[in-house]
Write a protein that holds these residues in place. Structure first.
Motif, PDB file in Angstrom:
ATOM      1  N   GLY A 116       0.495  -1.366   0.170  1.00 25.32           N
ATOM      2  CA  GLY A 116       0.114   0.240   0.091  1.00 25.32           C
ATOM      3  C   GLY A 116       0.750   1.268  -0.013  1.00 25.32           C
ATOM      4  N   ALA A 169       1.186   5.206   1.253  1.00 31.32           N
ATOM      5  CA  ALA A 169       0.859   6.258   1.965  1.00 31.32           C
ATOM      6  C   ALA A 169       1.569   7.554   1.094  1.00 31.32           C
ATOM      7  CB  ALA A 169       1.548   6.119   3.393  1.00 31.32           C
ATOM      8  N   LEU A 223      -2.004  13.689   3.384  1.00 35.86           N
ATOM      9  CA  LEU A 223      -2.167  12.200   3.065  1.00 35.86           C
ATOM     10  C   LEU A 223      -3.246  12.075   2.113  1.00 35.86           C
ATOM     11  CD1 LEU A 223      -1.605   8.792   3.508  1.00 35.86           C
ATOM     12  CD2 LEU A 223      -3.133   8.996   5.386  1.00 35.86           C
ATOM     13  N   ALA A 228      -6.186  10.112   0.736  1.00 37.26           N
ATOM     14  CA  ALA A 228      -7.193   9.169   1.120  1.00 37.26           C
ATOM     15  C   ALA A 228      -7.935   8.818  -0.077  1.00 37.26           C
ATOM     16  CB  ALA A 228      -7.929   9.642   2.118  1.00 37.26           C
ATOM     17  N   GLU A 237      -8.806   4.109   1.727  1.00 29.88           N
ATOM     18  CA  GLU A 237      -7.778   3.145   1.660  1.00 29.88           C
ATOM     19  C   GLU A 237      -6.335   3.848   1.084  1.00 29.88           C
ATOM     20  OE1 GLU A 237      -8.506  -0.267  -0.999  1.00 29.88           O
ATOM     21  OE2 GLU A 237      -8.396   0.959  -2.663  1.00 29.88           O
ATOM     22  N   PHE A 238      -5.331   3.039   1.278  1.00 26.19           N
ATOM     23  CA  PHE A 238      -4.125   3.299   0.614  1.00 26.19           C
ATOM     24  C   PHE A 238      -4.404   2.721  -0.798  1.00 26.19           C
ATOM     25  CE2 PHE A 238      -2.665   3.065   4.921  1.00 26.19           C
ATOM     26  CZ  PHE A 238      -2.280   4.436   5.531  1.00 26.19           C
ATOM     27  N   CYS A 287       0.178   2.045  -8.530  1.00 28.82           N
ATOM     28  CA  CYS A 287      -0.048   3.638  -8.660  1.00 28.82           C
ATOM     29  C   CYS A 287      -0.273   4.088  -9.861  1.00 28.82           C
ATOM     30  CB  CYS A 287       1.060   4.462  -7.928  1.00 28.82           C
ATOM     31  SG  CYS A 287       1.287   4.248  -6.061  1.00 28.82           S
ATOM     32  N   VAL A 293       3.112  -1.274   3.969  1.00 27.72           N
ATOM     33  CA  VAL A 293       2.798  -0.039   3.731  1.00 27.72           C
ATOM     34  C   VAL A 293       4.095   0.836   3.521  1.00 27.72           C
ATOM     35  CG1 VAL A 293       1.810   2.147   3.971  1.00 27.72           C
ATOM     36  CG2 VAL A 293       0.453   0.037   4.157  1.00 27.72           C
ATOM     37  N   TRP A 351     -11.765   4.193   7.377  1.00 25.12           N
ATOM     38  CA  TRP A 351     -10.788   3.631   6.725  1.00 25.12           C
ATOM     39  C   TRP A 351     -10.987   2.050   6.719  1.00 25.12           C
ATOM     40  CZ3 TRP A 351      -6.164   5.599   4.119  1.00 25.12           C
ATOM     41  CH2 TRP A 351      -6.200   6.897   4.182  1.00 25.12           C
ATOM     42  N   ASP A 381      -5.777  -1.169   6.938  1.00 20.37           N
ATOM     43  CA  ASP A 381      -5.033   0.225   6.797  1.00 20.37           C
ATOM     44  C   ASP A 381      -4.931   1.118   7.952  1.00 20.37           C
ATOM     45  OD1 ASP A 381      -4.709  -0.419   4.075  1.00 20.37           O
ATOM     46  OD2 ASP A 381      -6.491   0.893   3.356  1.00 20.37           O
TER      47      ASP A 381
END
Length: 292
Positions: free
Chosen positions: A9, A11, A18, A20, A35-36, A55, A85, A115, A119
């Protein structure tokens, strides 16, 4: 036996916030939860490679994968995941492809109940603030030091310093050549400060003997500059705790706010000095010391 999946994941951190991402699909425990971004590590991939791929696939986002926060095992109704993460820096804009909402949130805006369950294990790290530092290593770091110095000095001293002096001082003290010379000739250490994996400032220091030949042991803290999003989080105190005592520093005499902050940290004023730095400019400073 439930499937056991290794997943990663991201962050994603930007200016202290961050990213989200709210899920648009999934089982009851995770649908419509934040979530991430991330997913399964495929055969032959490193976790970092998998994270960069996820990503790009889910957000069309170019990234720089940074520090591993932690790895936890979490049991969902239909599988068990081993989730790692990482702090991740975004290098481009993003586009939502698989999520129904995105938000950039500050630590104070985090609601763990909103969340995905696995996570939540990592949110406290972000909320508390994961602080680390590393020595400068490449030209990007030299550029970052110059950028931070230019930004912070203009924020702090515009209006109280003769016109042109700030840019002159940035060029004089923070050019790559000046930094490299101070490292080679005076044993300076320059470290980038990272907050939640994101470069947030820098500090530089050297043995006190290079500041004052009579000082003996101790450290001269030359600079400690933080960008706005990293201020007010006790970072200065934590950096000071890591330095060998006594700690010396200089602070502009009319920078009352900084003088009071250092006094609060335990520093005391020992004397003042005015130095000619060339080009018709001078520096009028207090010398302060901690632990002596």
């Amino acid at each position: 036996m439930k499937p056991r999946l290794n997943v990663v994941g991201a962050a994603i951190i930007k200016e202290g916030k961050l990213l989200a991402l709210r899920r648009a699909h999934g089982n009851e425990s995770i649908i419509h939860k934040f979530e991430f971004v991330g997913g399964k590590v495929e055969e032959g991939e490193t976790p970092e490679e998998a994270l960069a791929r996820e990503c790009m696939e889910e957000l069309s986002l170019e990234t720089e994968v940074g520090t591993l926060l932690n790895t936890v095992e979490y049991e969902y109704p239909d599988n068990t995941i081993v989730l790692s993460v990482y702090f991740v820096r975004p290098l481009s804009d993003f586009v939502l492809k698989e999520h129904e909402e995105s938000r950039w949130i500050t630590p104070s805006e985090v609601d763990p109940d909103d969340w995905a369950p696995a996570d939540r294990e990592f949110l406290q790290i972000f909320m508390t603030g994961y602080l680390s530092s590393r020595k400068i290593k490449d030209e990007k770091d030299f550029d970052f030091i110059r950028y931070v110095a230019h930004t912070v000095m203009h924020e702090t001293f515009d209006g109280t310093t003769p016109e042109g002096q700030i840019d002159y001082m940035v060029n004089l003290f923070f050019s790559p050549e000046a930094v490299k010379q101070s490292i080679s000739e005076q044993e300076y250490t320059y470290k980038v400060i990272l907050l939640n994996g994101e470069p947030a400032g820098f500090y530089s220091c050297c043995p006190a003997k290079y500041f004052d030949t009579t000082a003996g042991e101790g450290t001269f803290l030359s600079k400690l500059y933080l960008l706005k999003f990293a201020r007010g989080k006790r970072i200065c105190s934590k950096i000071l705790d890591s330095l060998r005592r006594p700690v010396y520093l200089t602070v502009k005499r009319d920078n009352t706010n900084a003088v009071n902050i250092y006094k609060h940290c335990g520093f005391r004023i020992v004397y003042s000095v005015e130095n000619d730095i060339g080009n018709g400019y001078s520096m009028d400073d207090f010398i302060m010391v901690l632990g002596k």
